[in-house]
Design a protein around this motif. Structure first.
Motif, PDB file in Angstrom:
ATOM      1  N   ILE A  37       0.836  -1.203   0.000  1.00 44.75           N
ATOM      2  CA  ILE A  37       0.000   0.000   0.000  1.00 44.75           C
ATOM      3  C   ILE A  37       0.869   1.252   0.000  1.00 44.75           C
ATOM      4  O   ILE A  37       0.639   2.196  -0.761  1.00 44.75           O
ATOM      5  CB  ILE A  37      -0.947   0.006   1.220  1.00 44.75           C
ATOM      6  N   LEU A  38       1.897   1.261   0.830  1.00 44.36           N
ATOM      7  CA  LEU A  38       2.776   2.426   0.914  1.00 44.36           C
ATOM      8  C   LEU A  38       3.510   2.656  -0.405  1.00 44.36           C
ATOM      9  O   LEU A  38       3.652   3.798  -0.860  1.00 44.36           O
ATOM     10  CB  LEU A  38       3.783   2.242   2.048  1.00 44.36           C
ATOM     11  N   ARG A  39       3.973   1.593  -1.024  1.00 45.75           N
ATOM     12  CA  ARG A  39       4.722   1.722  -2.278  1.00 45.75           C
ATOM     13  C   ARG A  39       3.827   2.189  -3.424  1.00 45.75           C
ATOM     14  O   ARG A  39       4.297   2.868  -4.344  1.00 45.75           O
ATOM     15  CB  ARG A  39       5.404   0.394  -2.616  1.00 45.75           C
ATOM     16  N   GLU A  40       2.564   1.823  -3.360  1.00 44.50           N
ATOM     17  CA  GLU A  40       1.618   2.287  -4.364  1.00 44.50           C
ATOM     18  C   GLU A  40       1.252   3.746  -4.102  1.00 44.50           C
ATOM     19  O   GLU A  40       1.088   4.534  -5.029  1.00 44.50           O
ATOM     20  CB  GLU A  40       0.359   1.426  -4.345  1.00 44.50           C
ATOM     21  N   ALA A  41       1.163   4.114  -2.823  1.00 45.97           N
ATOM     22  CA  ALA A  41       0.752   5.471  -2.446  1.00 45.97           C
ATOM     23  C   ALA A  41       1.752   6.530  -2.884  1.00 45.97           C
ATOM     24  O   ALA A  41       1.378   7.665  -3.180  1.00 45.97           O
ATOM     25  CB  ALA A  41       0.548   5.556  -0.931  1.00 45.97           C
ATOM     26  N   ASP A  67       5.951   9.900  10.364  1.00 46.23           N
ATOM     27  CA  ASP A  67       6.192   8.599  11.012  1.00 46.23           C
ATOM     28  C   ASP A  67       7.274   7.832  10.256  1.00 46.23           C
ATOM     29  O   ASP A  67       7.184   6.622  10.061  1.00 46.23           O
ATOM     30  CB  ASP A  67       4.877   7.801  11.040  1.00 46.23           C
ATOM     31  N   TYR A  68       8.305   8.557   9.826  1.00 47.86           N
ATOM     32  CA  TYR A  68       9.310   7.998   8.921  1.00 47.86           C
ATOM     33  C   TYR A  68      10.107   6.833   9.500  1.00 47.86           C
ATOM     34  O   TYR A  68      10.651   6.015   8.754  1.00 47.86           O
ATOM     35  CB  TYR A  68      10.272   9.094   8.452  1.00 47.86           C
ATOM     36  N   CYS A  69      10.183   6.738  10.803  1.00 53.98           N
ATOM     37  CA  CYS A  69      10.954   5.642  11.412  1.00 53.98           C
ATOM     38  C   CYS A  69      10.206   4.313  11.375  1.00 53.98           C
ATOM     39  O   CYS A  69      10.819   3.252  11.520  1.00 53.98           O
ATOM     40  CB  CYS A  69      11.295   5.978  12.866  1.00 53.98           C
ATOM     41  N   ASN A  70       8.907   4.353  11.176  1.00 55.60           N
ATOM     42  CA  ASN A  70       8.083   3.158  11.330  1.00 55.60           C
ATOM     43  C   ASN A  70       7.388   2.721  10.041  1.00 55.60           C
ATOM     44  O   ASN A  70       6.395   1.997  10.100  1.00 55.60           O
ATOM     45  CB  ASN A  70       7.036   3.392  12.421  1.00 55.60           C
ATOM     46  N   ALA A  75       9.459   2.389   0.280  1.00 54.70           N
ATOM     47  CA  ALA A  75       8.429   3.370  -0.074  1.00 54.70           C
ATOM     48  C   ALA A  75       8.847   4.765   0.359  1.00 54.70           C
ATOM     49  O   ALA A  75       8.682   5.739  -0.395  1.00 54.70           O
ATOM     50  CB  ALA A  75       7.101   2.989   0.574  1.00 54.70           C
ATOM     51  N   TYR A  76       9.399   4.891   1.552  1.00 49.81           N
ATOM     52  CA  TYR A  76       9.803   6.193   2.072  1.00 49.81           C
ATOM     53  C   TYR A  76      10.888   6.812   1.198  1.00 49.81           C
ATOM     54  O   TYR A  76      10.825   8.001   0.850  1.00 49.81           O
ATOM     55  CB  TYR A  76      10.302   6.057   3.510  1.00 49.81           C
ATOM     56  N   ASN A  77      11.884   6.043   0.836  1.00 45.36           N
ATOM     57  CA  ASN A  77      12.973   6.568   0.004  1.00 45.36           C
ATOM     58  C   ASN A  77      12.471   6.986  -1.376  1.00 45.36           C
ATOM     59  O   ASN A  77      12.972   7.951  -1.966  1.00 45.36           O
ATOM     60  CB  ASN A  77      14.082   5.526  -0.122  1.00 45.36           C
ATOM     61  N   GLU A  78      11.491   6.256  -1.896  1.00 47.24           N
ATOM     62  CA  GLU A  78      10.896   6.629  -3.170  1.00 47.24           C
ATOM     63  C   GLU A  78      10.158   7.959  -3.053  1.00 47.24           C
ATOM     64  O   GLU A  78      10.218   8.809  -3.949  1.00 47.24           O
ATOM     65  CB  GLU A  78       9.937   5.535  -3.644  1.00 47.24           C
TER      66      GLU A  78
END
Length: 306
Positions: A37-41, A67-70, A75-78
């Motif tokens: 879900i995160l990678r799609e978002a 909430d970048y630590c969790n 996905a976050y790096n993208e």
């Protein structure tokens, strides 16, 4: 894709809905536990007007930045990559006006652990230099004013600019400043703690880089003096300093005299002490990089006295 939109709407309603609907913790917990879900978002798409870009899950990405630590780091790096390659993505604001709110770019700087490339750092600084009061802003205003004077245009002449569904009148000579203040170039925070503060607080920029930035970010000495003063008052008025009293128990005049040990004794826990201590050290560093006018005057007087 439909699931992303549904979840994003649920999260938005729980966070910012009027009235708020649903439990934020439960909804976010469900979302962040699923990397797919995160990678799609975080994927980019065209907006509905086909004149810019968005991410698939605007609210999901907004919360990821806090909430970048969790969250899933792929996905976050993208998301970080997308923010620093697209002004449309960098300027997205969920909570607040589009010209003053906390943007994705500003929020990314809350994570002091991300390692930015030189290109990404230049991107952030370029966006920050659009803020009212910078060297670039003042130069642009002066150049515009000079051109207007050359054309012998006065404040009595009016220009009309469309905002929403109405045409709005502005002074032909001074209206540019008003228009700039309403522009999405002014996103990335508002007031004393806008993106300029977060860049100067961020460890990706070396001290010699900050030395130049702190001069370029505020062209006017009085404006800079006031900003630094407000950073200091931000420490004084921190909620941790009230100790259930009506006024802060933190003495501003003693700010740079407090030792770490005395603060640790006062707060009673390391987390709060570290946070306040780091803010004090930051302000102290800014005083060294760009002293306030009274400090320069005092230094001159002290030198003449000897």
């Amino acid at each position: 894709m439909l699931e992303i939109e549904k979840l994003d709407n649920e999260l938005y309603n729980a966070l910012y809905g009027l009235p708020k609907i649903g439990d934020v913790g439960t909804i976010w917990g469900k979302i962040k536990s699923n990397p797919k879900i995160l990678r799609e978002a975080v994927k980019i798409k065209r907006n509905k007007w086909d004149n810019g870009y968005l991410v698939n899950g605007i609210t999901i990405c907004d919360v990821m930045l806090t909430d970048y630590c969790n969250v899933d780091q792929v996905a976050y790096n993208e998301l970080i990559k997308n923010i620093y390659t697209s002004k449309d993505i960098a300027r997205i604001v969920i909570n607040g006006a589009s010209n003053v709110g906390n943007s994705y770019l500003l929020m990314s700087l809350w994570n002091d652990n991300i390692k930015l490339t030189e290109k990404q750092k230049a991107f952030a600084v370029d966006e920050a230099m659009n803020k009212i009061g910078t060297i670039r802003y003042e130069n642009n205003m002066n150049n515009y004013s000079q051109k207007i004077d050359e054309k012998e245009i006065s404040d009595k002449q009016t220009i009309y600019t469309e905002f929403g569904e109405s045409n709005n009148p502005f002074s032909a000579k001074t209206g540019k400043a008003t228009l700039t203040s309403l522009s999405d170039t002014q996103v990335h925070g508002n007031g004393d703690f806008d993106i300029r503060y977060w860049i100067l607080r961020n460890s990706n920029w070396a001290l010699d880089e900050k030395q130049k930035l702190i001069m370029d970010f505020w062209a006017d000495d009085d404006m800079y003096d006031e900003v630094l003063e407000q950073w200091e008052w931000g420490i004084v008025n921190d909620g941790a300093n009230y100790k259930e009293e009506e006024i802060s128990q933190f003495d501003k005049s003693e700010m740079y005299e407090y030792s770490y040990e005395s603060l640790l004794k006062f707060y009673g826990n390391k987390k709060t002490t570290d946070r306040i201590w780091n803010e004090i050290q930051f302000c102290k560093q800014m005083h060294k990089l760009r002293p306030q006018q009274w400090e320069l005057t005092f230094s001159t007087q002290k030198t003449l006295a000897h």
